[in-house]
Design a protein around this motif. Structure first.
Motif, mmCIF file in Angstrom:
data_model
loop_
_atom_site.group_PDB
_atom_site.id
_atom_site.type_symbol
_atom_site.label_atom_id
_atom_site.label_comp_id
_atom_site.label_asym_id
_atom_site.label_seq_id
_atom_site.Cartn_x
_atom_site.Cartn_y
_atom_site.Cartn_z
ATOM 1 N N VAL A 188 0.843 -1.198 0.000
ATOM 2 C CA VAL A 188 0.000 0.000 0.000
ATOM 3 C C VAL A 188 0.883 1.254 0.000
ATOM 4 O O VAL A 188 0.652 2.195 -0.770
ATOM 5 C CB VAL A 188 -0.919 0.048 1.242
ATOM 6 N N ASN A 195 2.387 6.841 -6.799
ATOM 7 C CA ASN A 195 1.305 7.652 -7.355
ATOM 8 C C ASN A 195 1.467 9.137 -7.021
ATOM 9 O O ASN A 195 0.851 9.997 -7.658
ATOM 10 C CB ASN A 195 -0.054 7.158 -6.854
ATOM 11 N N ALA A 205 4.352 6.073 -11.014
ATOM 12 C CA ALA A 205 3.408 5.003 -11.347
ATOM 13 C C ALA A 205 3.230 4.844 -12.856
ATOM 14 O O ALA A 205 2.822 3.784 -13.322
ATOM 15 C CB ALA A 205 2.051 5.271 -10.696
ATOM 16 N N LYS A 206 3.535 5.883 -13.617
ATOM 17 C CA LYS A 206 3.338 5.811 -15.066
ATOM 18 C C LYS A 206 4.457 5.055 -15.773
ATOM 19 O O LYS A 206 4.368 4.784 -16.970
ATOM 20 C CB LYS A 206 3.221 7.228 -15.659
ATOM 21 N N GLN A 212 5.516 -2.978 -13.316
ATOM 22 C CA GLN A 212 5.754 -4.421 -13.366
ATOM 23 C C GLN A 212 6.380 -4.916 -12.058
ATOM 24 O O GLN A 212 6.065 -6.000 -11.582
ATOM 25 C CB GLN A 212 6.619 -4.773 -14.582
ATOM 26 N N ALA A 215 3.619 -5.099 -9.534
ATOM 27 C CA ALA A 215 2.754 -6.250 -9.819
ATOM 28 C C ALA A 215 3.391 -7.525 -9.273
ATOM 29 O O ALA A 215 2.711 -8.383 -8.696
ATOM 30 C CB ALA A 215 2.504 -6.374 -11.318
ATOM 31 N N MET B 1 -4.326 -2.902 1.481
ATOM 32 C CA MET B 1 -4.639 -3.295 0.112
ATOM 33 C C MET B 1 -4.485 -4.795 -0.048
ATOM 34 O O MET B 1 -3.462 -5.363 0.280
ATOM 35 C CB MET B 1 -3.673 -2.588 -0.842
ATOM 36 N N GLN B 2 -5.509 -5.432 -0.510
ATOM 37 C CA GLN B 2 -5.393 -6.843 -0.833
ATOM 38 C C GLN B 2 -5.914 -7.061 -2.240
ATOM 39 O O GLN B 2 -7.072 -6.781 -2.530
ATOM 40 C CB GLN B 2 -6.173 -7.699 0.162
ATOM 41 N N THR B 3 -5.037 -7.531 -3.116
ATOM 42 C CA THR B 3 -5.456 -7.818 -4.482
ATOM 43 C C THR B 3 -6.051 -9.215 -4.567
ATOM 44 O O THR B 3 -6.664 -9.566 -5.550
ATOM 45 C CB THR B 3 -4.258 -7.752 -5.431
ATOM 46 N N LYS B 369 1.077 -8.718 -15.864
ATOM 47 C CA LYS B 369 1.552 -7.765 -14.868
ATOM 48 C C LYS B 369 0.916 -6.389 -15.085
ATOM 49 O O LYS B 369 0.666 -5.659 -14.123
ATOM 50 C CB LYS B 369 3.076 -7.685 -14.878
ATOM 51 N N GLY B 370 0.645 -6.054 -16.326
ATOM 52 C CA GLY B 370 -0.051 -4.799 -16.613
ATOM 53 C C GLY B 370 -1.460 -4.806 -16.024
ATOM 54 O O GLY B 370 -1.928 -3.805 -15.474
ATOM 55 N N ILE B 372 -2.419 -6.588 -13.442
ATOM 56 C CA ILE B 372 -2.283 -6.512 -11.977
ATOM 57 C C ILE B 372 -1.974 -5.073 -11.563
ATOM 58 O O ILE B 372 -2.527 -4.562 -10.582
ATOM 59 C CB ILE B 372 -1.186 -7.483 -11.485
ATOM 60 N N ALA B 373 -1.111 -4.405 -12.337
ATOM 61 C CA ALA B 373 -0.782 -3.006 -12.025
ATOM 62 C C ALA B 373 -2.033 -2.132 -12.096
ATOM 63 O O ALA B 373 -2.221 -1.232 -11.274
ATOM 64 C CB ALA B 373 0.290 -2.489 -12.988
ATOM 65 N N LEU B 376 -3.902 -2.503 -9.037
ATOM 66 C CA LEU B 376 -3.289 -1.784 -7.917
ATOM 67 C C LEU B 376 -3.564 -0.282 -7.985
ATOM 68 O O LEU B 376 -3.232 0.455 -7.064
ATOM 69 C CB LEU B 376 -1.769 -2.003 -7.929
ATOM 70 N N GLY B 377 -4.123 0.163 -9.105
ATOM 71 C CA GLY B 377 -4.384 1.591 -9.259
ATOM 72 C C GLY B 377 -3.183 2.358 -9.784
ATOM 73 O O GLY B 377 -3.021 3.547 -9.520
ATOM 74 N N LEU B 378 -2.337 1.688 -10.562
ATOM 75 C CA LEU B 378 -1.146 2.349 -11.106
ATOM 76 C C LEU B 378 -1.352 2.841 -12.529
ATOM 77 O O LEU B 378 -0.537 3.587 -13.052
ATOM 78 C CB LEU B 378 0.048 1.389 -11.081
ATOM 79 N N ARG B 379 -2.419 2.403 -13.189
ATOM 80 C CA ARG B 379 -2.660 2.839 -14.554
ATOM 81 C C ARG B 379 -4.152 2.891 -14.850
ATOM 82 O O ARG B 379 -4.947 2.474 -14.041
ATOM 83 C CB ARG B 379 -1.944 1.955 -15.581
#
Lengths: 322, 379
Positions: A188, A195, A205-206, A212, A215, B1-3, B369-370, B372-373, B376-379
């Motif tokens: 978290v 971000n 984050a971008k 990756q 992830a 956060m738990q995915t 992985k994209g 999953i990202a 996570l709120g990264l994209r």
């Protein structure tokens, strides 16, 4: 989670978050007032009679909040010691040398968590455990590993009792659950940080490389959490020997990968004492070794599987859940 | 956060008897002489074995009885799948029909198509393939160009699919094609049921680096289909196709493909090998056990009617990495004589060569992985 576990989770989440900046004595008083240390004490003995899945909820959150109060250890110790007549605040140790004779223990306990504040300790002895009264204990030495303070204690004929519980394995289960919670919390923080932080005209984050990595971190955190759940379910079924070993080994690996990525994502700021990442990552490094490092559990699991041989491997694994 | 929200898994009460049934079927079926065929066995097609499983009621287990299914639970089916894969049984012929195509037809298919295909699938006699990738639409799936045009009450399909697993022995394909001319990306796509023997369908093998034949190119040259061939809603194909991915990505085949190697390793090293081997065995077992928990958790969530798309993606990514790493770890730990013909050498050699595909088919590692990202709120 069932309704009871939801309530437990809400309560633990709330109080653990508040305790972050509370002095130790006051924090313990609050936790005791809520009855949390009696989670695993049987109802017949005046406890909550909780299951291992209930314990998972609390242990995981203790890890998530990097709880300083040694509640996890107190819960395990109370579960082992109360019905044997040990009262007050209990804790656990990771190692013992010595002998138990006629209700007295003489020897050394090592890796005792918060020893000076405890009334009794549950320590591994052979492949079971011994519960030892600490009222006349001699504190021999304090050890440190990655910020975690443990004590070595000398015992000369203190009141003691044998316990059928395998405290080393239960300690490993607890650490697996704490690792799972702490990894989620570090994830978290890392997600939040990338971000917020701008470089090269955009947030971190971008960047695909950052995405990756995180992830990968999420996958490891997921694995640690599922492993802890699998171990809790097995303990509730009555025999978690294989599952606890596998869960601790998997959680250890996740801790290694997760801490590395958490720090990489945070850049230099995560390495400072001021920033709140290290209470999680330093505990993770300590927990990885405590109650069995990777090699310990890998050897144990490997030896058991090799002794049974190829023709039994899958059938044995499947039979554990049937 | 738990995915990934773990939950206790309620294994079926009759799991042990299901296992016994599957094991006796496997024991009675002639074993392939090449031990390499027990690795990655969901790529090994054996129609006779599929027919046997069908006769035993072990294909289409969760489908309604009126279409030849057996109305059993998702976790009962899960037990059957893991038994088959752990034993390295040749399940490749019916795998896709059972895993994806049947469920997709039940959900979106026209009644005529359901009655035409499903009972045969459940008998283990009708096999299916998935038409997604195209020469210029691999990971970038939304670039598909194969098109369907309406002519009167017929659909006419023109274009090409590629990397189609099992097209050469399949009876039908579910294909994602463009129905709105000039539409962009994931708009205007639809799914069709295409009989592989329809005039205008042609298949060309793609031989992989081992000399094996899993993949194909499939060409459509003015293939005429009835209106019933449209599956689901015209223009909703993208949503429909991606909703199936949880099924495709979370099954036990995502971590059990290299089990044959693990078992041959145990046979090869005996009871007390050196500590490095012992530890390797322990590590691989811990990974395998964890992945089993994760994969079964997704199966339980699917049974509860959830769509655990993110969890399924995590299972595939971790599972592929595990089964892909295993051959290299074994090679690094055990002295292998490449000139020997032991079972361990045969299985290892096979998996070293096919393992690169594990993190390509069904969504590449980078794509997963994209996803999953994004979760996570990264994209």
């Amino acid at each position: 989670m069932n309704e009871q576990q939801n309530m437990l989770s809400d309560m633990a989440n709330g109080v653990f978050a508040e305790l972050r900046d509370t002095p130790a004595a006051e924090a313990w008083a609050r936790i005791e007032a809520l009855g949390l240390p009696s989670l695993l004490i049987r109802e017949a003995d005046g406890g909550f009679g909780g299951s291992w899945q209930d314990a998972l909820v609390v242990f995981r959150l203790a890890g998530h909040h990097a709880l300083s109060t040694p509640l996890v250890e107190a819960i395990l110790a109370a579960g082992a010691g109360t019905h044997l007549g040990f009262a007050g605040r209990g804790t656990i140790a990771s190692r013992s040398e010595g002998r138990l004779e006629n209700g007295r223990f003489t020897g050394t306990l090592a890796g005792v968590v918060a020893g000076p504040r405890a009334d009794f300790v549950v320590a591994p002895l052979g492949d079971r455990s011994v519960v030892v009264d600490l009222s006349q204990a001699r504190f021999v030495e304090e050890t440190h590993f990655s910020g975690a303070s443990r004590t070595v204690i000398g015992i000369d004929g203190a009141r003691a009792a044998a316990s059928e519980l395998r405290i080393f394995a239960l300690g490993a289960f607890a650490r697996s659950a704490q690792i799972a919670g702490a990894l989620d919390a570090a994830l978290v923080m890392a997600v939040h940080y990338v971000n917020e932080r701008w470089q090269f005209g955009k947030t971190l984050a971008k960047f695909q490389a950052v995405q990756q990595n995180l992830a990968t971190f999420a996958c490891e955190a997921a694995a640690a959490n599922c492993a802890a759940m699998g171990a809790a379910q097995a303990l509730d079924r009555g025999d978690g020997a294989f599952e606890v070993a596998a869960a601790k080994l998997r959680a250890n690996q996740a801790a290694g990968i997760g801490t590395a990525i958490a720090h990489q994502a945070h850049g230099a700021i995560g390495f400072t004492h001021e920033f709140g990442l290290h209470p999680l990552t330093r505990r993770l490094w300590s927990w990885r070794s405590e109650f069995g490092g990777d090699a310990y559990w890998a050897n144990l699991l490997g030896a058991g599987i090799l002794a049974r041989g190829a023709d039994h491997f899958w059938a044995d694994l499947a039979a554990r859940t049937d | 956060m738990q995915t990934f929200h773990p939950q206790p898994i309620a294994w079926p009460d009759n799991a042990a008897s299901i296992r016994a049934q599957v094991r006796s079927i496997i024991a009675a079926h002639p074993r392939h002489p090449d031990p390499a065929k027990r690795a990655n066995s969901w790529a090994v097609a054996d129609p006779a074995f599929s027919a046997r499983l069908g006769a035993e009621g072990l294909i289409g287990m969760t489908w309604p009885k009126e279409y030849g299914g057996h109305a059993r639970s998702n976790l009962e089916r899960y037990v059957v799948l893991e038994e088959l894969l752990a034993a390295g049984a040749p399940v490749g012929a019916h795998w896709i029909a059972d895993r994806q195509t049947g469920g997709m037809l039940l959900r979106y298919g026209h009644e005529t198509e359901k009655q035409r295909w499903l009972p045969g699938m459940a008998r283990g006699a009708i096999f299916a393939c998935i038409g997604l990738s195209e020469p210029n639409a691999g990971s970038d799936l939304a670039s598909v160009r194969t098109q369907a045009r309406k002519r009167g009450d017929r659909w006419i399909i023109d274009g090409q699919k590629v990397w189609t697993t099992g097209a050469h022995f399949s009876h039908l394909m579910i294909a994602l094609v463009r129905t709105a001319e000039g539409s962009q990306r994931n708009e205007g796509l639809s799914q069709f049921v295409i009989p592989m023997d329809a005039p205008g369908v042609s298949i060309k093998p793609i031989i992989d680096l081992t000399g094996g034949h899993d993949f194909n190119e499939v060409f459509f040259d003015g293939v005429e289909l009835p209106e019933t061939a449209l599956a689901g809603i015209e223009g909703e194909g993208w949503k429909q196709a991606t909703a199936e991915l949880s099924l495709e990505r979370s099954g036990p085949e995502r971590y059990l493909s290299s089990t044959a190697l693990f078992l041959e390793l145990l046979r090869h090293v005996g009871e007390s090998p050196d500590p490095a081997v012992r530890q390797l065995v322990g590590r691989l077992a811990a990974d395998m056990w964890t992945l089993r928990m994760m994969s079964a958790t997704v199966a339980a969530k699917l049974a509860d009617g959830e769509d655990p798309a993110l969890e399924a993606t995590i299972v595939k990514d971790l599972g592929n990495s595990f089964e892909q790493a295993m051959p290299g770890l074994v090679q690094a730990t055990i002295d292998i004589d490449p000139a020997s013909t032991t079972a361990l050498t045969r299985v290892l050699e096979h998996l070293l060569q096919v393992a690169p595909s594990f993190s390509l088919r069904g969504g590449t590692r980078e794509i997963l992985k994209g996803i999953i990202a994004r979760g996570l709120g990264l994209r």
